[in-house]
Design a protein around this motif. Structure first.
Motif, mmCIF file in Angstrom:
data_model
loop_
_atom_site.group_PDB
_atom_site.id
_atom_site.type_symbol
_atom_site.label_atom_id
_atom_site.label_comp_id
_atom_site.label_asym_id
_atom_site.label_seq_id
_atom_site.Cartn_x
_atom_site.Cartn_y
_atom_site.Cartn_z
ATOM 1 N N GLU A 164 0.844 -1.189 0.000
ATOM 2 C CA GLU A 164 0.000 0.000 0.000
ATOM 3 C C GLU A 164 0.881 1.241 0.000
ATOM 4 O OE1 GLU A 164 -3.260 0.642 -0.064
ATOM 5 O OE2 GLU A 164 -3.996 -1.423 -0.015
ATOM 6 N N PRO A 165 0.830 2.042 -1.063
ATOM 7 C CA PRO A 165 1.568 3.305 -1.022
ATOM 8 C C PRO A 165 0.890 4.318 -0.106
ATOM 9 C CG PRO A 165 0.366 3.094 -3.086
ATOM 10 C CD PRO A 165 0.146 1.819 -2.337
ATOM 11 N N VAL A 166 1.697 5.129 0.557
ATOM 12 C CA VAL A 166 1.211 6.191 1.444
ATOM 13 C C VAL A 166 1.842 7.500 0.971
ATOM 14 C CG1 VAL A 166 1.096 7.038 3.813
ATOM 15 C CG2 VAL A 166 1.014 4.577 3.372
ATOM 16 N N VAL A 167 1.034 8.532 0.815
ATOM 17 C CA VAL A 167 1.550 9.787 0.269
ATOM 18 C C VAL A 167 1.023 10.978 1.067
ATOM 19 C CG1 VAL A 167 1.699 8.818 -2.072
ATOM 20 C CG2 VAL A 167 -0.358 10.067 -1.370
ATOM 21 N N ALA A 216 -5.206 12.603 -3.324
ATOM 22 C CA ALA A 216 -5.410 13.289 -4.605
ATOM 23 C C ALA A 216 -6.762 13.992 -4.620
ATOM 24 C CB ALA A 216 -5.307 12.287 -5.751
ATOM 25 N N ASP A 217 -7.811 13.308 -4.137
ATOM 26 C CA ASP A 217 -9.132 13.943 -4.061
ATOM 27 C C ASP A 217 -9.091 15.182 -3.176
ATOM 28 O OD1 ASP A 217 -10.400 12.046 -5.688
ATOM 29 O OD2 ASP A 217 -11.081 10.820 -4.010
ATOM 30 N N GLN A 218 -8.420 15.077 -2.039
ATOM 31 C CA GLN A 218 -8.358 16.211 -1.113
ATOM 32 C C GLN A 218 -7.581 17.380 -1.710
ATOM 33 O OE1 GLN A 218 -6.762 14.583 2.528
ATOM 34 N NE2 GLN A 218 -8.722 13.747 3.175
ATOM 35 N N THR A 219 -6.488 17.083 -2.397
ATOM 36 C CA THR A 219 -5.695 18.149 -3.020
ATOM 37 C C THR A 219 -6.484 18.828 -4.138
ATOM 38 O OG1 THR A 219 -3.701 16.854 -2.529
ATOM 39 C CG2 THR A 219 -3.468 18.684 -4.062
ATOM 40 N N PHE A 220 -7.145 18.025 -4.959
ATOM 41 C CA PHE A 220 -8.004 18.522 -6.039
ATOM 42 C C PHE A 220 -9.107 19.412 -5.471
ATOM 43 C CE2 PHE A 220 -11.919 17.384 -8.573
ATOM 44 C CZ PHE A 220 -11.587 18.020 -9.762
ATOM 45 N N ALA A 267 0.213 13.572 -11.108
ATOM 46 C CA ALA A 267 1.528 13.675 -10.467
ATOM 47 C C ALA A 267 1.749 12.518 -9.495
ATOM 48 C CB ALA A 267 1.655 15.017 -9.748
ATOM 49 N N LEU A 268 0.733 12.174 -8.705
ATOM 50 C CA LEU A 268 0.865 11.052 -7.782
ATOM 51 C C LEU A 268 0.996 9.733 -8.542
ATOM 52 C CD1 LEU A 268 -1.706 12.049 -5.017
ATOM 53 C CD2 LEU A 268 0.747 11.762 -4.710
#
Length: 447
Positions: free
Chosen positions: A130-133, A220-224, A357-358
């Protein structure tokens, strides 16, 4: 697609809301979609959108139809569970639903950057990983004005002056923006975007917000959503929020640094061994980034203005070197405890599409893990990158490198890469069709 149970919960959540914005990110990360009545949304009526919308250029217009289907058929917008939000800044009250863009057959569209990120995450999960970013987004706040020919200006502060560039890391409210940021925080709380730290950055009226680390699609959703929120709230305060990579000359640009780690099924960081030392996977992940960043640069620096930011080699490194806690390297290993060992990709600008980007950064790391690549030696001090670790320094060169990137085509598919290249070539052509103020000011009297 939302279940009947999810729709029932939404019916209560959306009480008093008349309209809902159903949006998905296009290739540039711009929200595109349609507004429908809440009644139609809750009825489960299928909402369709032309495929070509996902390849819309920043200045409008589209590449040739062959890049999105010669008949420009439809996609279906399916609301993402947990990403339907009542918008606290909207009067009358509206809601917003982040949507997946799916083919009529039900599979995720190859033109959807959110779906590309889902595919990369699925590749990790197939390996039990599981990637964590986390993202760090920088942005500028300017006075609102309607003439794009004029330079941006910071707002007038409570002392009657405009900020002049001496406020880096200041916590003073002298710039008069505290009411604006209090409203931003209120709206973030209302739509469920947690925040870590906030600071005044190096540039004049430039700020940074760090989002809490988590699962890539959620971040990604939160950044968007945050970028959309930021612009909307700024307009209500008669301000302009700008996420350009380099809106001011002679001033630091704005980045979207990405922090990355990977955990195993037990939740243990695979970059750290039981004795606290770095693992082979840690070095392989770095090596994958080094192998792919040059070809992927256009996915992190998508606009002509992106390369203005990369002219500053310290604040915005355009190299694939790696280092321990050295901000002049494109890949930085922040100082941390062993359990938080992570790789920071410093290449993406604030103008980058967070989904893309992610996806690109994680795909690069996975490339190294799968092939067990080995990185270069870490750099120290002032970085002088070797030729093979230098990244493209212009949109033209980035286009060329992406066009020839086998890794990009393997990770994201021919359909998306060819469409993305066609769109960016159109944007470059449109830019080159204009004469800049610098050319008129300097060349008209000298040549």
């Amino acid at each position: 697609m939302l279940t009947s149970t999810e729709l029932a919960a939404l019916r209560e959540q959306l009480s008093g809301v008349v309209e809902i914005e159903c949006v998905t990110a296009d290739l540039n990360g711009i929200p595109r979609g349609k507004v429908m009545t809440v009644e139609s949304f809750l009825s489960g009526r299928r909402l369709q959108l032309a495929r070509g919308v996902l390849l819309q250029c920043v200045m409008g217009g589209y590449p040739a139809p062959r890049f999105y289907g010669s008949d420009d058929g439809d996609l279906v917008l399916n609301a993402v569970p947990g990403q339907v939000h009542v918008l606290p800044w909207s009067k009358p009250l509206r809601a917003l639903a982040i949507c997946d863009a799916d083919e009529l057959t039900g599979q995720g569209s190859g033109l959807s950057t959110r779906n590309l990120l889902k595919r990369v995450v699925a590749r990790y999960r197939a390996k039990g990983l599981e990637p964590v970013v986390a993202t760090e987004l920088e942005f500028f706040i300017f006075d609102r004005h309607g003439d794009p020919r004029q330079p941006f200006q910071p707002p007038v502060g409570v002392d009657g002056r405009r900020e002049s560039g001496f406020s880096a890391f200041s916590v003073s409210s002298g710039n008069g923006l505290r009411p604006f940021f209090e409203d931003v925080y209120r709206c973030m709380d209302a739509v469920g975007i947690p925040r870590d730290t906030f600071m005044h950055e190096m540039g004049t009226s430039q700020f940074e917000i760090n989002l809490i680390h988590g699962e890539p699609l959620l971040i990604a959703d939160q950044t968007f959503l945050f970028k959309h929120l930021l612009r909307e709230v700024a307009l209500q305060h008669d301000l302009l929020a700008v996420c350009m990579a380099k809106p001011l000359a002679h001033t630091a640009g704005s980045s979207m640094h990405i922090h990355q780690s990977v955990v195993d099924p037990k939740g243990q960081n695979i970059f750290t061994a039981e004795n606290g030392a770095a693992t082979p996977a840690f070095y392989q992940f770095i090596a994958g980034q080094q192998a792919c960043l040059a070809g992927f640069t256009l996915l992190f620096a998508p606009n002509i203005n992106s390369f203005q930011r990369l002219c500053n080699p310290y604040a915005s490194p355009n190299n694939a070197c790696w280092s321990y806690d050295n901000r002049s390297a494109g890949l930085r290993i922040p100082a941390s405890g062993p359990e938080a060992r992570r790789v920071e990709n410093r290449l993406p600008g604030a103008d980058a599409n967070p989904y893309l980007a992610l996806a690109a950064s994680l795909a690069a790391g996975l490339h190294g893990l799968e092939r067990q690549l080995q990185p270069s030696e870490p750099v120290t001090g002032e970085v002088e990158a070797s030729p093979e670790l230098l990244l493209p320094d212009s949109l033209q060169e980035a286009l060329r490198r992406l066009r020839g990137s086998r890794q990009a085509r393997e990770a994201f598919g021919e359909e998306f890469i060819d469409g993305y290249l066609a769109c960016k070539a159109l944007e470059l052509s449109d830019f080159l069709g204009e004469i800049t103020p610098w050319e008129r000011r300097v060349l008209s009297t000298q040549i």
